[in-house]
Design an enzyme around this catalytic site. Structure first.
Site, PDB file in Angstrom:
ATOM      1  N   THR A  81      43.175  39.912  42.437  1.00 49.90           N
ATOM      2  CA  THR A  81      44.436  39.726  43.176  1.00 49.90           C
ATOM      3  C   THR A  81      44.729  38.242  43.400  1.00 49.90           C
ATOM      4  OG1 THR A  81      43.621  41.633  44.424  1.00 49.90           O
ATOM      5  CG2 THR A  81      45.691  40.635  45.175  1.00 49.90           C
ATOM      6  N   HIS A 142      47.576  46.364  48.887  1.00 50.57           N
ATOM      7  CA  HIS A 142      46.572  47.231  48.264  1.00 50.57           C
ATOM      8  C   HIS A 142      46.969  48.696  48.471  1.00 50.57           C
ATOM      9  CE1 HIS A 142      43.837  44.066  47.218  1.00 50.57           C
ATOM     10  NE2 HIS A 142      43.336  43.859  48.424  1.00 50.57           N
TER      11      HIS A 142
HETATM   12  P1  PAP Z   1      41.116  40.683  47.156  1.00 50.95           P
HETATM   13  O1  PAP Z   1      41.331  42.079  46.656  1.00 50.95           O
HETATM   14  O2  PAP Z   1      40.265  40.626  48.407  1.00 50.95           O
HETATM   15  O3  PAP Z   1      42.363  39.891  47.258  1.00 50.95           O
HETATM   16  P2  PAP Z   1      40.498  39.716  44.563  1.00 50.95           P
HETATM   17  O4  PAP Z   1      41.108  38.386  44.367  1.00 50.95           O
HETATM   18  O5  PAP Z   1      41.197  40.888  43.970  1.00 50.95           O
HETATM   19  O6  PAP Z   1      40.187  39.965  46.076  1.00 50.95           O
HETATM   20  O7  PAP Z   1      39.059  39.717  43.919  1.00 50.95           O
HETATM   21  C1  PAP Z   1      38.230  38.628  43.850  1.00 50.95           C
HETATM   22  C2  PAP Z   1      37.680  38.610  42.431  1.00 50.95           C
HETATM   23  O8  PAP Z   1      38.582  37.877  41.601  1.00 50.95           O
HETATM   24  C3  PAP Z   1      36.353  37.893  42.374  1.00 50.95           C
HETATM   25  O9  PAP Z   1      35.652  38.513  41.290  1.00 50.95           O
HETATM   26  P3  PAP Z   1      34.048  38.453  41.154  1.00 50.95           P
HETATM   27  O10 PAP Z   1      33.483  38.891  42.475  1.00 50.95           O
HETATM   28  O11 PAP Z   1      33.716  39.425  40.064  1.00 50.95           O
HETATM   29  O12 PAP Z   1      33.702  37.078  40.800  1.00 50.95           O
HETATM   30  C4  PAP Z   1      36.798  36.482  42.034  1.00 50.95           C
HETATM   31  O13 PAP Z   1      35.791  35.662  41.518  1.00 50.95           O
HETATM   32  C5  PAP Z   1      37.890  36.762  41.034  1.00 50.95           C
HETATM   33  N1  PAP Z   1      38.827  35.647  40.874  1.00 50.95           N
HETATM   34  C6  PAP Z   1      39.409  34.903  41.828  1.00 50.95           C
HETATM   35  N2  PAP Z   1      40.194  33.968  41.292  1.00 50.95           N
HETATM   36  C7  PAP Z   1      40.092  34.097  39.946  1.00 50.95           C
HETATM   37  C8  PAP Z   1      40.669  33.406  38.843  1.00 50.95           C
HETATM   38  N3  PAP Z   1      41.489  32.376  39.006  1.00 50.95           N
HETATM   39  N4  PAP Z   1      40.358  33.838  37.605  1.00 50.95           N
HETATM   40  C9  PAP Z   1      39.526  34.879  37.420  1.00 50.95           C
HETATM   41  N5  PAP Z   1      38.958  35.580  38.423  1.00 50.95           N
HETATM   42  C10 PAP Z   1      39.235  35.190  39.675  1.00 50.95           C
END
Ligand code: PAP
Length: 330
Positions: A81, A142
């Site tokens: 997200t 969500h």
């Molecule tokens: P949310 O639902 O609480 O908003 P969300 O951003 O959907 O969270 O999920 C975070 C995931 O997106 C993390 O994945 P991981 O735990 O597998 O590492 C996070 O690292 C990843 N994420 C955040 N920013 C980016 C980005 N710019 N590119 C790729 N993945 C990202």
């Protein structure tokens, strides 16, 4: 000897909140289970929400008036997200921020620029006035399709839906939960969290019902709902960014193509760039969460480092059973 530090407070949005008596009575009538982060999850319209979020869910349904020009990013939690919020903002508002050195994403976490309806906009008791926001207004949620405010379903506003392979979604959610849990509750084990996830008892779960609700809508109303997978975006980001721009009615012009605007957006929003910014390394959201909690690895396939063969088999079976006949695969 070092003085023991008190446990950090739970982020404000996860703390149990002062509900109106009406909401309190309603929430206490819902099926309730032990939560991953906060104490409880409540099942509302078939999906699980933390206690504090319930106020925002109910208020969003009651008060949010979508405009035809709005863009709503819907996602399953931990599907990327934060990334897509950044991409959407950079794409849709690109004419306002031509100078890459002055871009708001350099000093604001994407969650600030694209707020969640139920977690930010309507989390307080007061109903905010959103009429002064410049179009196109960008919000995220969500919420499952069944729980979207009627005005979203009935207006021409666009819905961009993002999901991710449930194995990586689960691993990301488990890490996130353990970062945010109050120290006094200890950690939630991988096994306990996995069992809950498989049974559908997770934030926004059941995962499969959430995804299928939007998958069906994207097939029936492709002009309304665009369906995205994290993995597709990782594999062919430029292609999917162009698709997104066309869907939202702001395709890249030939001049922008020549100037490489799409690549600039993807560079700005890349994991490496965003996660290394000061604001995302040391900043906090107004809800108290550290911005860094939204950046862990950002990779495809990290589940291989965590799930046992039995877990993989169980998730594969659920995928098979739930997605059968839908045309959707992970
Ligand atoms: P949310 O639902 O609480 O908003 P969300 O951003 O959907 O969270 O999920 C975070 C995931 O997106 C993390 O994945 P991981 O735990 O597998 O590492 C996070 O690292 C990843 N994420 C955040 N920013 C980016 C980005 N710019 N590119 C790729 N993945 C990202």
């Amino acid at each position: 000897m070092a003085t023991p530090q008190p446990p950090p407070a739970l982020p404000q949005y996860l703390q149990e909140y002062e509900f109106s008596q009406e909401n309190r009575d309603f929430i206490s009538s819902l099926p309730t289970e032990k939560g991953w982060i906060a104490n409880h999850l409540h099942q509302y319209q078939g999906f699980w929400h933390a206690t504090r979020h319930m106020q925002g869910v109910l208020a969003s349904q009651k008060h949010f008036q979508a405009l035809d020009t709005d863009i709503l990013l819907v996602s399953t939690p931990k599907s990327g997200t934060t990334w897509l919020k950044a991409v959407l903002f950079a794409l849709v508002k690109r004419v306002h921020y031509p100078d890459p050195q002055q871009h708001p994403l350099l000093t604001n976490n994407p969650h600030v620029l694209v707020p969640f309806l139920e977690l930010d906009v309507y989390i307080e008791k007061q109903v905010p006035d959103l009429t002064c926001l410049a179009p196109p207004r960008l919000f995220s949620t969500h919420l499952p399709y069944v729980s979207l405010p009627d005005s979203v379903k009935n207006s021409a506003c666009k819905v961009v839906y993002l999901c991710r392979d449930p194995k990586d979604t689960f691993v990301s959610l488990w890490h996130f939960a353990n970062k945010l849990r109050a120290k006094s509750r200890g950690t939630i084990s991988l096994e306990e969290a996995f069992d809950k996830f498989c049974k559908g008892v997770s934030l926004g779960g059941p995962f499969w019902d959430h995804v299928l609700g939007y998958w069906k809508e994207s097939l029936e109303r492709p002009e309304k709902v665009m369906f995205f997978k994290f993995e597709e975006m990782k594999e062919e980001p430029t292609l999917h960014l162009r698709r997104l721009a066309e869907f939202l009615g702001c395709p890249f012009s030939p001049e922008e193509e020549t100037q490489g605007v799409a690549d600039d957006i993807l560079r700005l929003c890349s994991f490496d760039n965003l996660s290394n910014l000061d604001v995302n390394q040391s900043g906090k959201l107004s809800s108290g969460e550290e911005n860094s909690t939204f950046f862990r690895k950002g990779e495809v396939g990290d589940w291989m480092n965590y799930l046992t063969d039995e877990m993989v088999e169980r998730l594969d079976c659920i995928n098979e059973e739930k997605l059968q006949g839908s045309g959707l695969k992970f």
